[in-house]
Structure formats: C-alpha cells, structure tokens
Design an enzyme around this catalytic site. Structure first.
Site, PDB file in Angstrom:
ATOM      1  N   GLU A  87       0.824  -1.211   0.000  1.00  0.00           N
ATOM      2  CA  GLU A  87       0.000   0.000   0.000  1.00  0.00           C
ATOM      3  C   GLU A  87       0.859   1.262   0.000  1.00  0.00           C
ATOM      4  O   GLU A  87       0.589   2.194  -0.755  1.00  0.00           O
ATOM      5  CB  GLU A  87      -0.919  -0.031   1.222  1.00  0.00           C
ATOM      6  CG  GLU A  87      -1.956   1.073   1.256  1.00  0.00           C
ATOM      7  CD  GLU A  87      -2.741   1.068   2.581  1.00  0.00           C
ATOM      8  OE1 GLU A  87      -3.084  -0.024   3.087  1.00  0.00           O
ATOM      9  OE2 GLU A  87      -2.983   2.156   3.102  1.00  0.00           O
ATOM     10  N   HIS A  92       8.443  -0.087   5.858  1.00  0.00           N
ATOM     11  CA  HIS A  92       7.890  -0.060   7.215  1.00  0.00           C
ATOM     12  C   HIS A  92       7.746  -1.476   7.744  1.00  0.00           C
ATOM     13  O   HIS A  92       7.350  -2.387   7.018  1.00  0.00           O
ATOM     14  CB  HIS A  92       6.545   0.673   7.273  1.00  0.00           C
ATOM     15  CG  HIS A  92       5.547   0.228   6.256  1.00  0.00           C
ATOM     16  ND1 HIS A  92       5.631   0.583   4.929  1.00  0.00           N
ATOM     17  CD2 HIS A  92       4.444  -0.555   6.366  1.00  0.00           C
ATOM     18  CE1 HIS A  92       4.619   0.054   4.274  1.00  0.00           C
ATOM     19  NE2 HIS A  92       3.890  -0.658   5.115  1.00  0.00           N
TER      20      HIS A  92
HETATM   21  P1  AMP Z   1       1.327  -1.954   3.577  1.00  0.00           P
HETATM   22  O1  AMP Z   1       2.004  -0.946   2.645  1.00  0.00           O
HETATM   23  O2  AMP Z   1       0.466  -2.909   2.837  1.00  0.00           O
HETATM   24  O3  AMP Z   1       2.318  -2.640   4.480  1.00  0.00           O
HETATM   25  O4  AMP Z   1       0.335  -1.153   4.523  1.00  0.00           O
HETATM   26  C1  AMP Z   1       0.520   0.209   4.839  1.00  0.00           C
HETATM   27  C2  AMP Z   1      -0.013   0.472   6.219  1.00  0.00           C
HETATM   28  O5  AMP Z   1       0.089   1.873   6.470  1.00  0.00           O
HETATM   29  C3  AMP Z   1      -1.506   0.091   6.424  1.00  0.00           C
HETATM   30  O6  AMP Z   1      -1.621  -0.800   7.535  1.00  0.00           O
HETATM   31  C4  AMP Z   1      -2.187   1.450   6.695  1.00  0.00           C
HETATM   32  O7  AMP Z   1      -3.240   1.362   7.633  1.00  0.00           O
HETATM   33  C5  AMP Z   1      -1.033   2.300   7.206  1.00  0.00           C
HETATM   34  N1  AMP Z   1      -1.200   3.731   6.976  1.00  0.00           N
HETATM   35  C6  AMP Z   1      -1.488   4.342   5.804  1.00  0.00           C
HETATM   36  N2  AMP Z   1      -1.575   5.679   5.982  1.00  0.00           N
HETATM   37  C7  AMP Z   1      -1.336   5.909   7.296  1.00  0.00           C
HETATM   38  C8  AMP Z   1      -1.292   7.088   8.120  1.00  0.00           C
HETATM   39  N3  AMP Z   1      -1.509   8.312   7.617  1.00  0.00           N
HETATM   40  N4  AMP Z   1      -1.016   6.941   9.431  1.00  0.00           N
HETATM   41  C9  AMP Z   1      -0.803   5.717   9.967  1.00  0.00           C
HETATM   42  N5  AMP Z   1      -0.827   4.569   9.244  1.00  0.00           N
HETATM   43  C10 AMP Z   1      -1.101   4.657   7.945  1.00  0.00           C
END
Ligand code: AMP
Length: 131
Positions: A87, A92
């Site tokens: 996503e 991270h």
């Molecule tokens: P992934 O890239 O699939 O590992 O997931 C990205 C993660 O980032 C997801 O669990 C989202 O809920 C989280 N996420 C996206 N935008 C934000 C934000 N503004 N603050 C905190 N978490 C976020």
C-alpha cells in the site's frame, strides 16, 4: 514524497511511539489490533530488502526495542512482526500485539477512539524512553 515522509516531518499528524536519528515509529491508523505500530526509516526507500545492510540491521534493532516497549504496555500474548509494503512504497515494519493468530490477518481490523490511540502512544512512548 510518501505519506510516511509527511508523517515524519509533521506535515501529517500521527500517534508517535518512538524516534531516533534514523527511524520513526507511530501507530497504524487502521490497526489489526490495539497498539499496531509501524517502524519506518526516515530516508525514503521503497522495498525493505533494497536497504543497505547496516540500515536494515539498525531498523531491526530499533523495531526490537519498540516491540519490547509495546509488549510491556499493551495486553497481548506476544508481538508479531510483518513486512508488506503493497500500500505504501516506503519501508515499514508492522509490529502487532497479538491476542491470537487472526491479528496477523490484514483484513481483520479494530476501531479505536482518538483517546484510546493517544493513550497507547503516550504509554508506549514513555516506556520506550525508559529503555
Ligand atoms: P502496507 O504498505 O500494505 O504494508 O500497509 C501500509 C499500512 O500503512 C496500512 O496498515 C495502513 O493502515 C497504514 N497507513 C497508511 N496511511 C497511514 C497514516 N496516515 N497513518 C498511519 N498509518 C497509515
């Protein structure tokens, strides 16, 4: 610029958990479980295995310290770790306080109030600083 770079700079608000000169940790806004935390390098890189080996090792060590603070402050059996990145293309590490295996499924989500998120971040941040 990624959404996480904007969080690190303060342009987008977050529930901060921990920080050092290289890494930043904050609560995931759409958590699998209470205390679900993301550990992020301040220098933007897309994929975790493209990190320079030293940065990768220090990210793991930073994540370990955050996980220890989480485990002390959030009710759980243990803290799980996952890397996905489909996503947000900014490295991270997901740290998820696990109550059961279902908490590792990224389709099961919990809804927490701002007060609950704020309370978790304050407690875990304080615990992280205590070491
Ligand atoms: P992934 O890239 O699939 O590992 O997931 C990205 C993660 O980032 C997801 O669990 C989202 O809920 C989280 N996420 C996206 N935008 C934000 C934000 N503004 N603050 C905190 N978490 C976020």
């Amino acid at each position: 610029m990624s959404v996480f770079t904007k969080i690190i700079s303060g342009e987008i608000p977050s529930y901060k958990i921990a920080e050092n000169d290289e890494f930043f940790a904050f609560l995931d806004i759409n958590p699998n479980a209470p205390g679900h935390t993301l550990c992020v390098p301040k220098v933007e890189e897309n994929k975790i295995f493209d990190l320079e080996a030293g940065v990768y090792g220090r990210l793991m060590e930073f994540s370990r310290k955050v996980a220890i603070a989480l485990e002390k402050e959030v009710t759980c059996k243990r803290v799980g770790m996952a890397v996905v990145g489909l996503e947000v293309p900014h490295v991270h590490v997901h740290l998820i306080p696990l109550r059961d295996m279902e908490d590792m499924r990224f389709i099961n989500k919990v809804s927490l109030s701002k007060e609950e998120m704020s309370d978790i971040s304050t407690r875990v941040h304080t615990r992280f600083l205590l070491g």
